[in-house]
Design a protein around this motif. Structure first.
Motif, mmCIF file in Angstrom:
data_model
loop_
_atom_site.group_PDB
_atom_site.id
_atom_site.type_symbol
_atom_site.label_atom_id
_atom_site.label_comp_id
_atom_site.label_asym_id
_atom_site.label_seq_id
_atom_site.Cartn_x
_atom_site.Cartn_y
_atom_site.Cartn_z
ATOM 1 N N GLU A 65 -6.022 34.437 -2.616
ATOM 2 C CA GLU A 65 -7.237 33.935 -3.670
ATOM 3 C C GLU A 65 -8.337 34.332 -2.466
ATOM 4 O OE1 GLU A 65 -5.949 29.601 -3.276
ATOM 5 O OE2 GLU A 65 -4.802 29.886 -4.575
ATOM 6 N N THR A 66 -8.677 33.963 -1.964
ATOM 7 C CA THR A 66 -10.180 34.702 -1.617
ATOM 8 C C THR A 66 -10.226 36.564 -1.906
ATOM 9 O OG1 THR A 66 -9.960 32.864 0.726
ATOM 10 C CG2 THR A 66 -11.469 34.715 0.901
ATOM 11 N N ALA A 67 -9.712 36.839 -1.508
ATOM 12 C CA ALA A 67 -9.681 38.397 -1.779
ATOM 13 C C ALA A 67 -9.999 38.720 -3.181
ATOM 14 C CB ALA A 67 -8.602 38.557 -1.164
ATOM 15 N N TYR A 68 -9.157 38.175 -4.187
ATOM 16 C CA TYR A 68 -9.443 37.790 -4.978
ATOM 17 C C TYR A 68 -10.778 37.307 -5.549
ATOM 18 C CZ TYR A 68 -5.159 40.562 -6.802
ATOM 19 O OH TYR A 68 -4.208 40.606 -6.864
ATOM 20 N N LEU A 69 -11.096 36.699 -5.016
ATOM 21 C CA LEU A 69 -12.901 35.918 -5.298
ATOM 22 C C LEU A 69 -13.939 36.771 -5.000
ATOM 23 C CD1 LEU A 69 -12.063 31.992 -4.913
ATOM 24 C CD2 LEU A 69 -12.447 32.458 -6.462
ATOM 25 N N VAL A 116 -8.377 33.398 -10.923
ATOM 26 C CA VAL A 116 -7.975 33.037 -9.854
ATOM 27 C C VAL A 116 -6.991 32.452 -9.983
ATOM 28 C CG1 VAL A 116 -8.037 33.209 -7.517
ATOM 29 C CG2 VAL A 116 -9.865 34.501 -8.412
ATOM 30 N N TYR A 117 -6.966 31.167 -10.194
ATOM 31 C CA TYR A 117 -5.816 30.337 -9.681
ATOM 32 C C TYR A 117 -4.283 31.171 -10.770
ATOM 33 C CZ TYR A 117 -2.861 26.707 -11.601
ATOM 34 O OH TYR A 117 -1.521 25.332 -11.934
ATOM 35 N N LEU A 118 -4.829 31.536 -11.181
ATOM 36 C CA LEU A 118 -3.629 31.766 -12.757
ATOM 37 C C LEU A 118 -3.214 33.525 -11.316
ATOM 38 C CD1 LEU A 118 -5.189 32.377 -16.517
ATOM 39 C CD2 LEU A 118 -2.842 30.779 -15.547
#
Length: 158
Positions: A65-69, A116-118
């Motif tokens: 999640e951090t990488a995508y954010l 990012v959640y999805l």
């Protein structure tokens, strides 16, 4: 061309180049990179019998999640710099503009977190278990390997 235009072009180009270089080089969402980043700061163990890898799946998901954010953040920065070329507020009401900026910012942050959640919920890249093959390919050894009770009995009986 006036020197002020040249300075403006160079300033925007430097900002965009920095954001794009960070996006390309610093924030990878390739599964291999995610596993490497995870293994650098988390505990992996291997079962002695089944050779199954044990790890904190929630922590791995959080790394993803951090990488995508971060990718969203850098894309927003680069896009904002680029879009700034055409923008100016002139004599507009600055309070109204500030409120619109705050609202737009909140909407963009919500969209980024929702996407990012999805991704974290449905992506095979994020949810597939880490395998021995992946670790071997990346040259990562689990921190610990557990032994079965049968193997332990064998060792103790000798």
């Amino acid at each position: 061309m006036e020197s002020t235009y040249i300075v403006y072009i160079v300033a925007i180009s430097l900002q965009l180049s920095g954001a794009i270089l960070l996006l390309i080089n610093a924030i990878s969402t390739k599964r291999e990179s995610l596993i490497i980043n995870f293994s650098n700061c988390n505990f992996l163990s291997r079962d002695g019998n089944t050779h199954e890898i044990s790890y904190n799946k929630n922590a791995f998901k959080k790394i993803c999640e951090t990488a995508y954010l971060n990718k969203f953040a850098f894309a927003f920065i680069a896009s904002g710099y680029f879009a700034g070329i055409w923008g100016e507020i002139g004599d507009s009401n600055k309070c109204c503009i500030a409120i619109c900026v705050e609202l737009c910012t909140a909407i963009l942050i919500f969209i980024a977190y929702f996407v990012v959640y999805l991704i974290a919920k449905y992506s095979k890249k994020v949810n597939a278990p880490i395998t021995n093959e992946e670790l071997e390919k990346l040259g990562i050894e689990p921190n610990m390997e557990s032994t079965s009770s049968e193997e332990l009995q064998k060792i103790l009986s000798n």
